[in-house]
Design a protein around this motif. Structure first.
Motif, PDB file in Angstrom:
ATOM      1  N   LEU A 103      -1.040 -11.312  -1.682  1.00  0.00           N
ATOM      2  CA  LEU A 103       0.113 -10.457  -1.942  1.00  0.00           C
ATOM      3  C   LEU A 103       0.663 -10.756  -3.333  1.00  0.00           C
ATOM      4  O   LEU A 103       0.750 -11.922  -3.735  1.00  0.00           O
ATOM      5  N   GLU A 115       0.034  -4.347  -0.642  1.00  0.00           N
ATOM      6  CA  GLU A 115      -0.222  -5.692  -1.156  1.00  0.00           C
ATOM      7  C   GLU A 115       0.525  -5.949  -2.468  1.00  0.00           C
ATOM      8  O   GLU A 115       0.361  -6.998  -3.081  1.00  0.00           O
ATOM      9  N   CYS A 128       3.804  -5.932   4.962  1.00  0.00           N
ATOM     10  CA  CYS A 128       2.396  -6.117   4.603  1.00  0.00           C
ATOM     11  C   CYS A 128       1.474  -5.383   5.561  1.00  0.00           C
ATOM     12  O   CYS A 128       0.320  -5.094   5.240  1.00  0.00           O
TER      13      CYS A 128
END
Length: 321
Positions: free
Chosen positions: A85, A109, A320
């Motif tokens: 990330l 991401e 996410c």
């Protein structure tokens, strides 16, 4: 999870809140693009030179957790998708490596964190502090460059914004300040000496505290702490008041947009505002103690459960998926 956290060296409270929270999650590994020395317990500098004298924002994290990656290593790791990330902690100021990042990473991401006071609406220049400095002529403006940048980034990744006006409701992901759990009182007590804390935002003659301990004590011995909108709605002070077993007196909170301070207990504060105004007028009596203690505990428990930096980090990472 390996996270590259871009930080540009500014003392940005949103950047700090999220970063501190991420350090509280065991399965997260943080790699900084630049050192944030004052966040770690081995900091030797003068904290009083920092914004807010560094009260409740410094020496919070074990330095063994600090890993700073050099620019050439960052380039290599981005190209190899080594980080899981990418977080731009101060996205309204800079987004380095963005072209390379968008080539290697998907939208979920890449996270942009915008903790600026700008709500992307017609507003006064920061110099006037919304009337606090009455001698300054108000200058109205649209932050067009920041709006264009935010819209562009929101197409490339997940754009989290702290101040969101009604016009932009639903266009960005809400985010707000949060407070380190370890700085909350272990338990609250009602050894109160005054109705309102001595420090009043904007009144420099009330800024009498030289260290965080005495500053926090000033809230601990008061039933209410004065706070209100300044350059932006969200403010570290709101959370300091709650964490010290005090209730924010926030008279203009009814005007706060829904997506700004979206987790803050606004409806409860509206009730306690009325209680403060009543007690300020007629005096606080012994029979009022139970009512005050009820709302004091309600707000303290809510803040400790929902407004900590770890909870903020968990909320952000939920995007996410």
């Amino acid at each position: 999870m390996n996270i590259l956290y871009f930080y540009n060296g500014t003392n940005d409270y949103e950047c700090l809140s999220l970063l501190h929270g991420l350090y509280q999650i065991e399965w997260v590994n943080i790699y900084l693009s630049k050192d944030m020395p004052w966040l770690f317990t081995d900091y030797q500098g003068d904290t009083k030179t920092l914004y807010g004298k560094g009260f409740n924002t410094t020496k919070l994290v074990n330095p063994n957790k600090k890993i700073v990656h050099a620019q050439n290593l960052i380039t290599k790791n981005i190209e190899n998708h080594w980080y899981d990330l990418i977080i731009y902690g101060v996205a309204y100021i800079e987004t380095p490596f963005l072209e390379l990042v968008t080539l290697r990473y998907k939208k979920n991401e890449i996270f942009f964190i915008d903790g600026a006071d700008e709500d992307f609406f017609l507003r006064k220049n920061h110099i006037s502090l919304h009337g606090l400095l009455k001698k300054m002529l108000p200058i109205w403006y649209f932050p067009l460059t920041m709006i264009r940048n935010a819209k562009k980034c929101s197409k490339l990744g997940m754009y989290f914004k702290r101040e969101i006006s009604k016009k932009y409701s639903g266009k960005f992901i809400p985010i707000s300040f949060a407070y380190p759990e370890e700085l909350f009182l272990s338990e609250i007590a009602n050894t109160k000496e005054r109705l309102l804390a001595q420090i009043i935002p904007g009144k420099l003659d009330t800024y009498i505290y030289e260290d965080a301990s005495s500053y926090n004590k000033g809230y601990q011995i008061a039933r209410f702490g004065s706070t209100f909108k300044k350059a932006g709605w969200d403010c570290w002070r709101h959370y300091e008041i709650l964490a010290n077993g005090c209730i924010p007196y926030f008279p203009d909170i009814n005007k706060c947009p829904d997506d700004t301070m979206f987790l803050f207990p606004k409806n409860i504060i509206k009730i306690t505002n009325a209680l403060y105004e009543k007690w300020e007028k007629v005096g606080f009596k012994e029979e009022d103690e139970k009512v005050y203690a009820f709302y004091q505990k309600l707000l303290f428990d809510y803040a400790k459960k929902n407004l900590t930096t770890k909870k903020l980090a968990e909320y952000v990472l939920s995007y996410c998926k």
